[in-house]
Enzyme design. Structure first.
Site, PDB file in Angstrom:
ATOM      1  CD  GLU A 431      50.408  50.108  62.421  1.00 51.22           C
ATOM      2  OE1 GLU A 431      50.143  50.580  61.323  1.00 51.22           O
ATOM      3  OE2 GLU A 431      51.563  49.862  62.790  1.00 51.22           O
TER       4      GLU A 431
HETATM    5  C1  FAD Z   1      41.601  46.846  56.723  1.00 53.54           C
HETATM    6  C2  FAD Z   1      43.070  46.595  56.735  1.00 53.54           C
HETATM    7  C3  FAD Z   1      43.943  47.669  56.673  1.00 53.54           C
HETATM    8  C4  FAD Z   1      45.309  47.454  56.635  1.00 53.54           C
HETATM    9  N1  FAD Z   1      46.171  48.517  56.484  1.00 53.54           N
HETATM   10  C5  FAD Z   1      47.483  48.282  56.225  1.00 53.54           C
HETATM   11  C6  FAD Z   1      48.351  49.346  55.831  1.00 53.54           C
HETATM   12  O1  FAD Z   1      47.958  50.513  55.765  1.00 53.54           O
HETATM   13  N2  FAD Z   1      49.634  49.049  55.513  1.00 53.54           N
HETATM   14  C7  FAD Z   1      50.120  47.778  55.551  1.00 53.54           C
HETATM   15  O2  FAD Z   1      51.283  47.582  55.251  1.00 53.54           O
HETATM   16  N3  FAD Z   1      49.320  46.743  55.944  1.00 53.54           N
HETATM   17  C8  FAD Z   1      48.024  46.967  56.273  1.00 53.54           C
HETATM   18  N4  FAD Z   1      47.203  45.933  56.629  1.00 53.54           N
HETATM   19  C9  FAD Z   1      47.761  44.599  56.759  1.00 53.54           C
HETATM   20  C10 FAD Z   1      47.846  44.136  58.209  1.00 53.54           C
HETATM   21  O3  FAD Z   1      48.839  44.835  58.880  1.00 53.54           O
HETATM   22  C11 FAD Z   1      48.070  42.620  58.173  1.00 53.54           C
HETATM   23  O4  FAD Z   1      46.848  42.038  57.766  1.00 53.54           O
HETATM   24  C12 FAD Z   1      48.514  42.086  59.512  1.00 53.54           C
HETATM   25  O5  FAD Z   1      49.799  42.518  59.823  1.00 53.54           O
HETATM   26  C13 FAD Z   1      48.497  40.540  59.549  1.00 53.54           C
HETATM   27  O6  FAD Z   1      49.092  39.992  58.425  1.00 53.54           O
HETATM   28  P1  FAD Z   1      48.311  38.867  57.602  1.00 53.54           P
HETATM   29  O7  FAD Z   1      46.975  39.409  57.262  1.00 53.54           O
HETATM   30  O8  FAD Z   1      49.157  38.435  56.471  1.00 53.54           O
HETATM   31  O9  FAD Z   1      48.111  37.690  58.614  1.00 53.54           O
HETATM   32  P2  FAD Z   1      49.161  36.521  58.910  1.00 53.54           P
HETATM   33  O10 FAD Z   1      50.513  37.082  59.100  1.00 53.54           O
HETATM   34  O11 FAD Z   1      48.976  35.470  57.876  1.00 53.54           O
HETATM   35  O12 FAD Z   1      48.640  35.996  60.304  1.00 53.54           O
HETATM   36  C14 FAD Z   1      47.546  35.108  60.453  1.00 53.54           C
HETATM   37  C15 FAD Z   1      47.468  34.685  61.925  1.00 53.54           C
HETATM   38  O13 FAD Z   1      48.670  33.984  62.283  1.00 53.54           O
HETATM   39  C16 FAD Z   1      49.309  34.605  63.375  1.00 53.54           C
HETATM   40  N5  FAD Z   1      50.775  34.552  63.160  1.00 53.54           N
HETATM   41  C17 FAD Z   1      51.460  34.876  62.044  1.00 53.54           C
HETATM   42  N6  FAD Z   1      52.772  34.695  62.250  1.00 53.54           N
HETATM   43  C18 FAD Z   1      52.924  34.265  63.499  1.00 53.54           C
HETATM   44  C19 FAD Z   1      54.049  33.903  64.311  1.00 53.54           C
HETATM   45  N7  FAD Z   1      55.297  33.997  63.859  1.00 53.54           N
HETATM   46  N8  FAD Z   1      53.808  33.482  65.573  1.00 53.54           N
HETATM   47  C20 FAD Z   1      52.549  33.412  66.062  1.00 53.54           C
HETATM   48  N9  FAD Z   1      51.460  33.736  65.351  1.00 53.54           N
HETATM   49  C21 FAD Z   1      51.642  34.157  64.090  1.00 53.54           C
HETATM   50  C22 FAD Z   1      48.813  36.044  63.393  1.00 53.54           C
HETATM   51  O14 FAD Z   1      48.845  36.604  64.705  1.00 53.54           O
HETATM   52  C23 FAD Z   1      47.386  35.872  62.882  1.00 53.54           C
HETATM   53  O15 FAD Z   1      46.532  35.567  63.949  1.00 53.54           O
HETATM   54  C24 FAD Z   1      45.828  46.127  56.715  1.00 53.54           C
HETATM   55  C25 FAD Z   1      44.927  45.054  56.803  1.00 53.54           C
HETATM   56  C26 FAD Z   1      43.586  45.271  56.781  1.00 53.54           C
HETATM   57  C27 FAD Z   1      42.670  44.082  56.814  1.00 53.54           C
END
Ligand code: FAD
Length: 570
Positions: A431
């Site tokens: 989220e």
């Molecule tokens: C169990 C689980 C359930 C989920 N359920 C859903 C779902 O139902 N629907 C859905 O759509 N998604 C879902 N997700 C996805 C989840 O919302 C994302 O994993 C999350 O938004 C982070 O994206 P990412 O994993 O690509 O991390 P990234 O975006 O790659 O981030 C990695 C790190 O970098 C930081 N970061 C990234 N960009 C920036 C920035 N611009 N400035 C500063 N810091 C930054 C982040 O805070 C994080 O610490 C789920 C994930 C999991 C693991």
């Protein structure tokens, strides 16, 4: 075994927030104390007796994909059916479409209980609730009539499809394609990952709210549209007659939340309906995300409560060491040791303010919708990232402390406490990660003049004066924290470079949460003469609020603190 904290909940609702007075002259006027008590009692029984006992299954029997079918713990079927039949899925849904029409504050209480009982399962109705909210706000009447009654009854469930391999926090990078068809519907092609409850058979249909891009749409978030894509395509009457082209490629193997199937979904020309306008999908999706962000804050709270209960129970029975206050007792329950008591008090007070923060956010959303008051609307959006970020971080911290209190048993699976630690960890990530929440907070929500922030600080000053008259020993602590945070707020809004704000975003958000927490404790001191509440408020203000001063100071170090001044480190 989990015991629903009904007394705590009622105290906050009735004594601290005076829910009945708040809802005077609103559409929720008919919500009386008896109805509220009845709902809480009903959900208490459901959570304690039926749902909580399945929580171990949710950990030890992970959802898995066999012959293209999602297999869940057997015990989930009856539990889900009971949640749906109780009306707890569509609890805040419009009565016109089969919802119970109750305010979000009641949903928040219900969701806390269900989530403490079994986080994996309770995530399912939470997703559906967000979808109901988004469809009520943005879908046309035909879509509402077909989908909302089934979603409200829990016969169908909802998901949220944003994430793609290259598009996580950066939603604007998504590539899933939508093509308009001759009949006005659309065809979706692309891959979505990490979709919570993306496939299962607890409900007879699964409706995916999905973000996709039309050909030639603007780059980034301005070119994103929102679609509704059901697993089974319904006719005008909501009867299912065709399978849509959605393939569940796999389910993720996760650190926790094993009972919730997290799916990788492939869409190949899947039939979809546009929700809202083309290229305005982000705005529409925000309705669902804001609802879900409060829901995730409540998930954090629910695990703080569960972890605290388990830790207190353990600390009362585990005997180790001498009682420093009673030399005759050679072996004493560990709850009598200073270090354990400190940890338990930290857990208790952080859980208390997490709950109050979730409740205030929900009440503000309810009131802002009802009175259509722009200030309350902005206050609700100000509180939402604080609640999401703080309550989920606290969920993790409290679960961690609970493991510590269990000693070696905390690391052994049979106590169940490591499940809480593993389950709650995702809440700081999904989220919108807590880092992204903090950036949203100092960027968009604080705004250019910080008016909401200052109005909250003013309210605290007022309560400080009331408590000063009572000659309480805590007024100085509050004043110090308020002055530090006011300085940090002045600094934040005077920065021209957004990255200066971002560099202090995380400590600034935490400082705000801590002072809002102090305000709840002040109100508690003003409102009640219950000894345990007064002691908890005094403990929090003396032992935890001082961190607000530290966080406020760190928040203003500026971007160079993380760039030029540390260039040689990485
Ligand atoms: C169990 C689980 C359930 C989920 N359920 C859903 C779902 O139902 N629907 C859905 O759509 N998604 C879902 N997700 C996805 C989840 O919302 C994302 O994993 C999350 O938004 C982070 O994206 P990412 O994993 O690509 O991390 P990234 O975006 O790659 O981030 C990695 C790190 O970098 C930081 N970061 C990234 N960009 C920036 C920035 N611009 N400035 C500063 N810091 C930054 C982040 O805070 C994080 O610490 C789920 C994930 C999991 C693991």
């Amino acid at each position: 075994m989990y015991k629903a904290p009904i007394k705590e909940i009622k105290f906050l609702l009735k004594d601290l927030f005076q829910i009945e007075k708040l809802f005077k002259n609103t559409k929720y006027e008919s919500l009386d104390e008896d109805t509220l008590d009845g709902i809480l009692d009903e959900v208490r029984k459901l959570s304690e007796k039926l749902i909580s006992p399945i929580n171990r299954d949710a950990d030890t029997k992970p959802a898995c994909l066999k012959n293209k079918k999602v297999i869940l713990p057997e015990s989930f079927n009856e539990a889900y059916k009971s949640i749906a039949e109780g009306g707890w899925v569509g609890i805040s849904g419009d009565v016109k479409y089969g919802g119970l029409g109750l305010p979000l504050i009641v949903t928040t209480c219900v969701n806390e209980l269900l989530s403490s009982a079994c986080l994996s399962l309770a995530l399912n109705p939470l997703m559906t609730q967000g979808q109901i909210d988004a469809l009520e706000s943005h879908a046309n009447e035909d879509i509402k009539n077909i989908f909302l009654p089934k979603l409200n009854s829990g016969e169908w469930s909802g998901t949220m499809n944003l994430t793609e391999p290259q598009a996580g926090s950066d939603v604007g990078a998504l590539r899933t394609l939508a093509l308009k068809d001759n009949d006005g519907t659309y065809k979706i092609t692309g891959q979505k990952i990490y979709i919570s409850w993306g496939d299962h058979s607890l409900s007879s249909n699964i409706c995916h709210l999905l973000l996709a891009r039309l050909p030639n749409s603007p780059k980034g978030t301005k070119g994103i549209s929102l679609f509704l894509v059901p697993k089974y395509i319904p006719d005008q009457n909501g009867n299912i007659n065709e399978v849509n082209s959605i393939n569940t490629i796999s389910l993720e193997h996760k650190m926790g939340l094993h009972g919730s199937p997290t799916a990788v979904l492939e869409y190949k020309n899947a039939k979809a309906w546009l929700i809202g306008e083309e290229n305005k999908g982000m705005m529409a999706m925000f309705t669902m995300m804001n609802n879900a962000r409060l829901g995730v804050a409540v998930q954090g709270l629910s695990q703080s409560e569960l972890a605290t209960q388990k830790a207190i129970e353990f600390a009362k029975t585990r005997q180790q060491g001498r009682n420093m206050n009673n030399s005759e007792e050679i072996s004493t329950p560990i709850i009598n040791h200073a270090d354990v008591r400190r940890n338990l008090l930290i857990m208790k007070s952080l859980t208390y303010i997490s709950r109050a923060l979730c409740f205030e956010t929900a009440l503000t959303i309810d009131l802002s919708k009802n009175k259509n008051d722009p200030f309350l609307k902005r206050k609700a959006s100000f509180l939402t990232p604080i609640a999401k970020s703080f309550c989920t971080e606290i969920g993790g911290k409290v679960a961690d402390l609970a493991i510590q209190i269990h000693g070696g048993m905390g690391y052994i699976e049979e106590t169940g406490i490591s499940q809480v630690y593993r389950d709650v960890r995702i809440t700081s990530i999904y989220e919108g990660t807590n880092g992204i929440q903090a950036m949203d907070f100092v960027g968009r929500k604080l705004g250019s003049n910080g008016d909401i922030a200052y109005s909250i600080l003013d309210e605290i000053k007022m309560n400080e004066q009331i408590i000063n008259q009572k000659k309480s020993s805590v007024a100085d602590y509050i004043e110090n924290a308020r002055i530090s945070l006011t300085k940090a707020t002045d600094w934040m809004i005077s920065q021209n470079d957004l990255n200066d704000r971002y560099s202090g975003a995380d400590p600034f958000l935490r400082a705000f949460a801590l002072i809002i927490g102090a305000n709840y404790m002040l109100k508690t001191l003003i409102t009640t003469d219950q000894e345990d509440k007064i002691e908890l408020a005094n403990f929090y203000i003396k032992n935890l609020l001082p961190f607000c001063n530290v966080e406020s100071s760190i928040a203003t170090l500026g971007a160079n603190n993380l760039y030029e001044n540390v260039n040689s480190i990485f």
